[in-house]
Write a protein that holds these residues in place. Structure first.
Motif, PDB file in Angstrom:
ATOM      1  N   CYS A 100     -14.646  55.797  10.019  1.00  0.00           N
ATOM      2  CA  CYS A 100     -14.299  56.232   8.673  1.00  0.00           C
ATOM      3  C   CYS A 100     -13.057  56.930   8.783  1.00  0.00           C
ATOM      4  N   THR A 128     -20.303  53.265   4.532  1.00  0.00           N
ATOM      5  CA  THR A 128     -20.995  52.336   3.859  1.00  0.00           C
ATOM      6  C   THR A 128     -21.948  51.772   4.875  1.00  0.00           C
ATOM      7  N   ILE A 160     -27.777  55.765   3.859  1.00  0.00           N
ATOM      8  CA  ILE A 160     -27.288  55.339   4.820  1.00  0.00           C
ATOM      9  C   ILE A 160     -27.805  55.994   6.133  1.00  0.00           C
ATOM     10  N   GLU A 162     -11.861  55.564   5.201  1.00  0.00           N
ATOM     11  CA  GLU A 162     -12.931  54.953   4.273  1.00  0.00           C
ATOM     12  C   GLU A 162     -14.135  55.903   4.309  1.00  0.00           C
TER      13      GLU A 162
END
Length: 445
Positions: A322, A330, A296, A327
């Motif tokens: 996030c 990503t 990433i 989460e």
């Protein structure tokens, strides 16, 4: 509501239905909810202009919409990037033990190595006269230039913090050039120029001036800075300047001041290369206590190439996303963060008329009240024409809209702009002043 995002979207939907699309997109679509806790909702606006306008014109409507969605009221707290940046810089300046801006946490690479090395040498031996083993007198002044967001201000604060650590008896002064202008203008008005001279010429060992291009075209300020510069350098005091462009591209600055700027060392900073960009992202993530995989990091670094501020902004936004959604980072979330930050960088902020009038006033010496007045003396009329020309060049305002701001009809504005264009063709000094004001206004966006 399951999330703050859903809550806020429900509120936005109310405004989308209530107002025409143009009004919705201009004032509401870019507002983001930062947090909702204990009845307080923090909102982030893309810029100060939109924040102040919404707060002034739509605060009551926001409360109504919140009550409609949630069934109870809240307290709104408004934020914008400029406000947060000022707050952060103020805290850093007031607390010099803060390690926010040091040489150790400046990510150095081929794009900035020369400027970094020169700045560090100066911090160790300001003026080049403190010790004989590391004589950097020919680094005086050090003139660092490069586009916005590449670390020029970081280096200035790093010098400040390092000098004060190594030489606590020395007086170090950091100041933005625009603040220097305002302070000098105030001294002229208050007839306290002697105190101003004493402060800057006799009581400073290291002077650090950010965005020196902002003094260009301001005749009295240039004259003052010329003498301040000479007094400091001639007495072995260190001067470090930053600018968004090299001295030769600061059009309306006087030749003798330009010659002083190039008499020491010029150091440019370029956009960071891939490896440096990766290091910047990782450093920022570490400061945020944010775990982010290398794939990433690479993805962000390959798609954001312009400046450090943008890379840090993307990392901060990804971290916030996030946290909000609970989460892990990503590629998909990174894509969203990149799009938002880059879109905001590309899209210019609104330029207010007052900012332009203020800049013209500082450059010409004509008061803002006179610019807005009906007076027709030559100097006032020329300053007003300059405002018309610049407004037309840096905004999308019509001749009629410009005229309404100054109590003039659109034909008068058109005529004055035409007159200004003709004068600029034959008057190189005027042309340079106008170009510098336009560049300064655009740089602030």
């Amino acid at each position: 509501m399951d999330t703050m995002r859903e809550l806020w979207q429900s509120i936005l939907d109310i405004f989308k239905e209530r107002y025409v699309d143009t009004v919705y997109r201009l004032w509401f679509s870019e507002i983001e909810i930062m947090s909702y806790k204990n009845g307080v909702v923090e909102l982030m606006f893309p810029n100060r202009f939109k924040m102040e306008t919404v707060k002034r014109e739509f605060d009551g409507k926001l409360h109504e919409a919140f009550i409609q969605v949630c069934g109870f009221d809240c307290e709104f707290v408004y934020h914008c990037p400029e406000e947060l940046a000022v707050t952060e810089n103020t805290e850093e300046l007031e607390n010099l033990s803060n390690d926010a801006f040091t040489f150790d946490n400046f990510i150095s690479g081929p794009s900035n190595k020369f400027a970094y090395t020169a700045a560090k040498a100066i911090a160790q031996n300001p003026g080049g006269f403190i010790n004989d083993t590391n004589n950097v007198a020919n680094y005086n002044p050090l003139f660092i230039y490069g586009s916005s967001g590449l670390g020029k201000t970081h280096l200035l604060f790093a010098i400040k913090n390092e000098v004060e650590r190594l030489y606590p008896d020395l007086t170090v002064k950091y100041i933005a050039a625009e603040e220097f202008v305002n302070e000098f203008v105030a001294a002229l008005g208050d007839r306290t120029t002697n105190e101003f001279h004493e402060k800057y010429r006799n009581n400073i060992d290291v002077l650090l001036v950010d965005d020196i291009q902002f003094i260009a075209g301001k005749t009295q300020t240039e004259e003052e800075f010329f003498h301040t510069f000479n007094s400091l350098v001639n007495n072995g005091k260190q001067v470090v300047l930053t600018s968004d462009r090299p001295p030769k591209q600061i059009h309306s600055i006087t030749d003798r001041l330009r010659s002083r700027f190039v008499s020491g060392l010029l150091a440019d900073i370029q956009a960071p290369e891939f490896e440096t960009r990766c290091a910047i992202i990782k450093r920022k993530a570490k400061l945020l206590d944010f775990e982010i995989d290398d794939d990433i990091v690479d993805y962000i670094a390959k798609r954001s190439k312009s400046n450090i501020r943008q890379l840090e902004g993307i990392t901060k936004r990804l971290h916030a996303m996030c946290n909000l959604t609970n989460e892990k980072p990503t590629i998909s979330l990174a894509q969203n963060a990149i799009k938002k930050i880059i879109d905001d960088d590309v899209k210019p902020l609104p330029v207010t008329i007052q900012r332009i009038v203020d800049e013209v006033s500082r450059t010409t010496g004509v008061s803002t009240d006179d610019i807005y007045s009906k007076k027709r003396t030559a100097n006032i009329s020329n300053a007003r024409k300059m405002c018309f020309y610049i407004i037309r060049n840096v905004t999308d305002m019509s001749f009629k809209a410009i005229g309404s701001e100054f109590g003039k009809d659109h034909t008068t504005v058109m005529y004055n702009i035409d007159e200004m264009e003709k004068k600029m063709l034959t008057n190189s000094t005027l042309n340079s002043q106008v170009l510098d004001i336009i560049n300064n206004i655009k740089d602030e966006q």
